[in-house]
Design a protein around this motif. Structure first.
Motif, PDB file in Angstrom:
ATOM      1  N   UNK A   1      -3.140  -0.141  -3.764  1.00  0.00           N
ATOM      2  CA  UNK A   1      -2.053   0.909  -3.893  1.00  0.00           C
ATOM      3  C   UNK A   1      -2.735   2.449  -3.907  1.00  0.00           C
ATOM      4  N   UNK A   2      -3.566   2.684  -2.786  1.00  0.00           N
ATOM      5  CA  UNK A   2      -4.166   3.662  -2.784  1.00  0.00           C
ATOM      6  C   UNK A   2      -3.285   5.070  -2.967  1.00  0.00           C
ATOM      7  N   UNK A   3      -2.141   5.143  -2.447  1.00  0.00           N
ATOM      8  CA  UNK A   3      -1.064   6.205  -2.790  1.00  0.00           C
ATOM      9  C   UNK A   3      -0.404   6.339  -3.940  1.00  0.00           C
ATOM     10  N   UNK A   4      -0.987   5.666  -4.985  1.00  0.00           N
ATOM     11  CA  UNK A   4      -0.337   5.321  -6.258  1.00  0.00           C
ATOM     12  C   UNK A   4      -0.408   7.031  -7.018  1.00  0.00           C
ATOM     13  N   UNK A   5       0.824   7.352  -7.448  1.00  0.00           N
ATOM     14  CA  UNK A   5       0.847   8.802  -8.176  1.00  0.00           C
ATOM     15  C   UNK A   5       1.111   8.666  -9.407  1.00  0.00           C
ATOM     16  N   UNK A   6       1.748   7.571  -9.937  1.00  0.00           N
ATOM     17  CA  UNK A   6       2.124   7.233 -11.501  1.00  0.00           C
ATOM     18  C   UNK A   6       2.039   5.578 -11.637  1.00  0.00           C
ATOM     19  N   UNK A   7       1.034   5.525 -12.666  1.00  0.00           N
ATOM     20  CA  UNK A   7       0.812   4.118 -13.076  1.00  0.00           C
ATOM     21  C   UNK A   7       1.056   3.982 -14.745  1.00  0.00           C
ATOM     22  N   UNK A   8       1.941   3.302 -14.907  1.00  0.00           N
ATOM     23  CA  UNK A   8       2.368   2.981 -16.393  1.00  0.00           C
ATOM     24  C   UNK A   8       2.430   1.600 -16.770  1.00  0.00           C
ATOM     25  N   UNK A   9       1.463   1.064 -17.317  1.00  0.00           N
ATOM     26  CA  UNK A   9       1.254  -0.310 -17.933  1.00  0.00           C
ATOM     27  C   UNK A   9       1.445  -0.377 -19.436  1.00  0.00           C
ATOM     28  N   UNK A  10       2.440  -0.717 -20.013  1.00  0.00           N
ATOM     29  CA  UNK A  10       3.084  -0.760 -21.508  1.00  0.00           C
ATOM     30  C   UNK A  10       2.938  -1.962 -21.879  1.00  0.00           C
ATOM     31  N   UNK A  11       2.569  -2.025 -23.096  1.00  0.00           N
ATOM     32  CA  UNK A  11       2.619  -3.218 -24.065  1.00  0.00           C
ATOM     33  C   UNK A  11       2.218  -4.805 -23.312  1.00  0.00           C
ATOM     34  N   UNK A  12       1.009  -4.577 -22.446  1.00  0.00           N
ATOM     35  CA  UNK A  12       0.466  -5.857 -21.740  1.00  0.00           C
ATOM     36  C   UNK A  12      -0.797  -6.407 -22.122  1.00  0.00           C
TER      37      UNK A  12
ATOM     38  N   UNK B   1      -6.603   7.966  -5.188  1.00  0.00           N
ATOM     39  CA  UNK B   1      -6.848   9.436  -4.978  1.00  0.00           C
ATOM     40  C   UNK B   1      -5.748  10.284  -5.353  1.00  0.00           C
ATOM     41  N   UNK B   2      -4.271   9.928  -5.385  1.00  0.00           N
ATOM     42  CA  UNK B   2      -3.461  10.705  -5.625  1.00  0.00           C
ATOM     43  C   UNK B   2      -2.724  10.489  -7.013  1.00  0.00           C
TER      44      UNK B   2
ATOM     45  N   UNK C   1       0.709  -1.263  -0.017  1.00  0.00           N
ATOM     46  CA  UNK C   1      -0.153  -0.012   0.088  1.00  0.00           C
ATOM     47  C   UNK C   1       0.748   1.450  -0.038  1.00  0.00           C
ATOM     48  N   UNK C   2       2.152   1.382   0.037  1.00  0.00           N
ATOM     49  CA  UNK C   2       3.096   2.277   0.237  1.00  0.00           C
ATOM     50  C   UNK C   2       3.510   2.531  -1.447  1.00  0.00           C
ATOM     51  N   UNK C   3       3.120   1.641  -2.312  1.00  0.00           N
ATOM     52  CA  UNK C   3       3.534   1.871  -3.815  1.00  0.00           C
ATOM     53  C   UNK C   3       3.045   3.250  -4.340  1.00  0.00           C
ATOM     54  N   UNK C   4       3.875   3.996  -4.777  1.00  0.00           N
ATOM     55  CA  UNK C   4       3.516   5.232  -5.478  1.00  0.00           C
ATOM     56  C   UNK C   4       3.621   5.343  -6.947  1.00  0.00           C
TER      57      UNK C   4
END
Length: 148
Positions: free
Chosen positions: A80-91, A109-110, A45-48
């Motif tokens: 991962x409620x603290x996620x600031x950047x999510x990059x899922x490429x070529x999946x 939320x972030x 859950x700390x994953x940003x």
């Protein structure tokens, strides 16, 4: 060592700790590896910032996953409620995994940066994504390039 071995070895160390960034580039990702990896995110859950990029340097795709496989993996990101950047490429993200993302986005939320480049997004997928992102007023960057 291949990615599967690395993921299995790091899995226990990644759970319930303070890792904030996780990046994997040019990885061969099959169903067992993706399932184990995404299940690990349930306890992070700390994953940003998360970046999983399965594009080869030559432009090929290294993910051996389909839309249903990804749709089964994505719900674990809700933790991962603290996620600031999510990059899922070529999946190979398409309709079902877009619907899964629609359900996850309201919990992030972030979230400021979203990259879904090089997947299989069509008009229906973008409608689903827009529904999930409609309450995410903090989005600053959205990259949907190189889709079908």
């Amino acid at each position: 060592a291949n990615l599967a071995e690395i993921i299995y070895k790091l899995g226990p160390a990644m759970k319930n700790n303070s890792i904030t960034h996780f990046e994997v580039y040019e990885c061969h990702l099959g169903v067992p590896e993706a399932t184990f990896l995404f299940n690990t995110f349930r306890d992070m859950n700390s994953l940003e910032e998360l970046c999983i990029d399965c594009e080869e340097e030559e432009g090929g795709v290294l993910a051996h996953l389909d839309d249903d496989d990804m749709a089964g993996c994505i719900p674990s990101l809700a933790a991962c409620t603290g996620m600031r950047s999510l990059k899922l490429r070529c999946l190979n993200i398409s309709t079902n995994s877009s619907a899964a993302l629609r359900g996850v986005f309201p919990r992030m939320a972030t979230l400021r940066v979203l990259v879904l480049r090089g997947n299989s997004l069509d008009d229906n997928c973008t409608r689903l994504l827009a529904q999930g992102l409609s309450g995410c007023k903090q989005i600053q960057s959205l990259d949907l390039s190189d889709n079908r």
